[in-house]
Scaffold this motif. Structure first.
Motif, PDB file in Angstrom:
ATOM      1  N   ASP A  95      17.808   2.043   1.850  1.00  0.00           N
ATOM      2  CA  ASP A  95      17.263   2.249   0.507  1.00  0.00           C
ATOM      3  C   ASP A  95      16.682   0.968  -0.071  1.00  0.00           C
TER       4      ASP A  95
ATOM      5  N   GLU B  40      12.280  -1.980   0.943  1.00  0.00           N
ATOM      6  CA  GLU B  40      11.130  -2.642   0.324  1.00  0.00           C
ATOM      7  C   GLU B  40      11.473  -4.065  -0.111  1.00  0.00           C
TER       8      GLU B  40
ATOM      9  N   ALA C 158       3.926  -0.147  -3.209  1.00  0.00           N
ATOM     10  CA  ALA C 158       5.310   0.318  -3.119  1.00  0.00           C
ATOM     11  C   ALA C 158       5.396   1.828  -3.022  1.00  0.00           C
ATOM     12  N   GLU C 159       4.511   2.527  -3.707  1.00  0.00           N
ATOM     13  CA  GLU C 159       4.551   3.987  -3.679  1.00  0.00           C
ATOM     14  C   GLU C 159       4.204   4.530  -2.303  1.00  0.00           C
ATOM     15  N   SER C 160       3.159   3.989  -1.674  1.00  0.00           N
ATOM     16  CA  SER C 160       2.782   4.466  -0.339  1.00  0.00           C
ATOM     17  C   SER C 160       3.843   4.068   0.694  1.00  0.00           C
ATOM     18  N   PHE C 161       4.535   2.944   0.457  1.00  0.00           N
ATOM     19  CA  PHE C 161       5.635   2.549   1.338  1.00  0.00           C
ATOM     20  C   PHE C 161       6.767   3.570   1.260  1.00  0.00           C
ATOM     21  N   LYS C 162       7.099   3.984   0.064  1.00  0.00           N
ATOM     22  CA  LYS C 162       8.150   4.972  -0.141  1.00  0.00           C
ATOM     23  C   LYS C 162       7.789   6.299   0.512  1.00  0.00           C
ATOM     24  N   GLU C 163       6.540   6.724   0.351  1.00  0.00           N
ATOM     25  CA  GLU C 163       6.099   7.988   0.940  1.00  0.00           C
ATOM     26  C   GLU C 163       6.123   7.919   2.460  1.00  0.00           C
TER      27      GLU C 163
ATOM     28  N   LEU D 261       8.010   5.981   4.391  1.00  0.00           N
ATOM     29  CA  LEU D 261       9.389   5.950   4.883  1.00  0.00           C
ATOM     30  C   LEU D 261       9.998   7.348   4.899  1.00  0.00           C
ATOM     31  N   ALA D 262       9.660   8.161   3.915  1.00  0.00           N
ATOM     32  CA  ALA D 262      10.183   9.530   3.878  1.00  0.00           C
ATOM     33  C   ALA D 262       9.680  10.327   5.071  1.00  0.00           C
TER      34      ALA D 262
ATOM     35  N   ARG E 220      11.427   9.011   8.302  1.00  0.00           N
ATOM     36  CA  ARG E 220      12.809   9.502   8.408  1.00  0.00           C
ATOM     37  C   ARG E 220      12.852  10.946   8.900  1.00  0.00           C
TER      38      ARG E 220
END
Length: 418
Positions: free
Chosen positions: A102, A105, A133-138, A140-141, A144
């Protein structure tokens, strides 16, 4: 010389789930049941084929690279660490990323934008350009959710070799973040045997400006300065010698930033490329399989030079970014007409009517591959003219489900750059 297939295309290339133990078992059974002499096993596909071959060759005492040296290329993080140890001047900045962390980043040292890709993947699957940061979060989802498809099988192979503790923590469920590289991309194809690393072909690679996805390969290279080629060749030789890679073929991809005169290594693949085969045949008069065969048999390769029917050849990925269902594809009559006008043209359709583009296996994140095209010409200018004429003959119709009721489908012209 007689060639026999080992396992099937469906199991090795297009399968979404890989059972490494079962593949090894079935391959060994097939080899054991073969009524004849086995002289060599040759790969020209990515994982799992690339790692099956050194394992099976070792079983039979055949000539092939060691599994350890192959994994030092196939494992993207391990490969970067090895490259940094011997050729740091051409290695981009990189970080190891745990997509299940979690706080991932906060632990990244690279500035946006950068590339994110699994330690092991097929083609460009799960490769993302991370802009913020937003595209990194997307990303990673998505990683996973999908990374287990290949990671589990790759980890089975890693468990069979000894590797450093600082590499062991980089399991196949991890990712590598790398600085975003810009410039002119090119590839070297060659072989390593008997203490020599020999390059027999250099290809220019064209990328889509927006997605950075590969759009075409042109052979021989004409946009890469000789001194840059020499620097790339020298770096490749140092790296392959450093990891002990021998008795096999490879292709190495580089990118050269013209503005800053900076060369960077993208990756080294431990096999010939099947996408290059027809290009060598058109220009040099022989497929690159000839070199792979000679290396596997312990012979000194003597690959022909410019003995083909064309001075230049190109391989193009015909793609679309449009989502939907394939309604129609070029007919055999369309392809035959094209071949009549442009002899030795090859078209490989990657879709068929009824295919749902977003459900196709092993696509990159930014486009869908509809067909591959191989053509030859006597100059780069003529090659472009032939390509443009071919594209007008190769069209698909893609139905957009969300618009189907209103428009009864939409027409999509196949193109390289979308």
């Amino acid at each position: 010389m007689v060639f026999h297939p080992l396992l099937s295309f469906d199991r090795l290339v297009v399968a979404e789930e890989i059972n490494m133990r079962q593949l090894l078992h079935d391959a060994r059974e097939q080899l054991s049941a073969f009524d004849g002499r086995i002289d060599a096993i040759i790969p020209h596909w990515d994982f799992p084929t690339s790692v099956l071959v050194p394992i099976l060759a070792a079983d039979l005492g055949l000539r092939a690279p060691t599994l350890d040296s192959v994994l030092r290329c196939e494992h993207k993080y391990w490969s970067r660490v090895e490259q940094r140890d011997c050729i740091p001047q051409v290695v981009p900045a990189f970080d190891l990323v745990d997509p299940f962390d979690d706080l991932a980043e906060q632990k990244i040292s690279l500035a946006y934008p950068f590339w994110l890709k699994p330690v092991k993947s097929h083609s460009s699957t799960l490769g993302f350009r991370i802009n913020d940061a937003e595209s990194f979060k997307e990303a990673l989802a998505l990683v996973r959710d999908k990374i287990g498809d290949i990671a589990d099988a790759f980890d089975e192979v890693l468990d069979t070799v000894d590797f450093p503790s600082h590499i062991r923590r980089a399991s196949s469920t991890m990712c590598v973040a790398e600085e975003l590289l810009v410039g002119h991309e090119f590839a070297l194809e060659g072989y390593a045997t008997q203490g020599e690393v020999v390059i027999y072909g250099v290809l220019d690679i064209d990328l889509d400006e927006q997605t950075h996805s590969l759009t075409s390969l042109i052979y021989p290279a004409s946009n890469t300065p000789a001194r840059v080629e020499e620097e790339a060749v020298d770096a490749t030789r140092q790296f392959l010698s450093h990891i002990g890679f021998s008795d096999g073929c490879f292709n190495a991809e580089f990118i050269w930033d013209r503005e800053h005169d900076r060369l960077r290594l993208i990756e080294v693949n431990t096999r010939i490329s099947q996408a290059h085969t027809d290009l060598f045949l058109k220009v040099d008069g022989a497929p690159n399989h000839l070199t792979a065969l000679n290396v596997a048999l312990g012979r000194q390769p003597n690959f022909p030079f410019r003995k083909g029917d064309f001075s230049v050849a190109g391989m193009y990925y015909l793609t679309t970014t449009k989502e939907g269902v394939v309604r129609t594809v070029p007919s055999q009559a369309d392809i035959d007409s094209l071949r009549k006008e442009f002899p030795q043209t090859r078209v490989n359709l990657a879709v068929k009517p009824g295919d749902v583009l977003c459900e196709m296996a092993h696509q990159d994140q930014y486009r869908y591959r509809l067909a591959d095209l191989w053509i030859g010409a006597q100059s780069v200018e003529q090659l472009q003219e032939v390509y443009e004429k071919c594209v007008t003959h190769l069209r698909c119709e893609i139905d957009d489900p969300s618009e189907q009721e209103e428009t009864n489908g939409t027409h999509c012209e196949v193109s390289v750059c979308n």
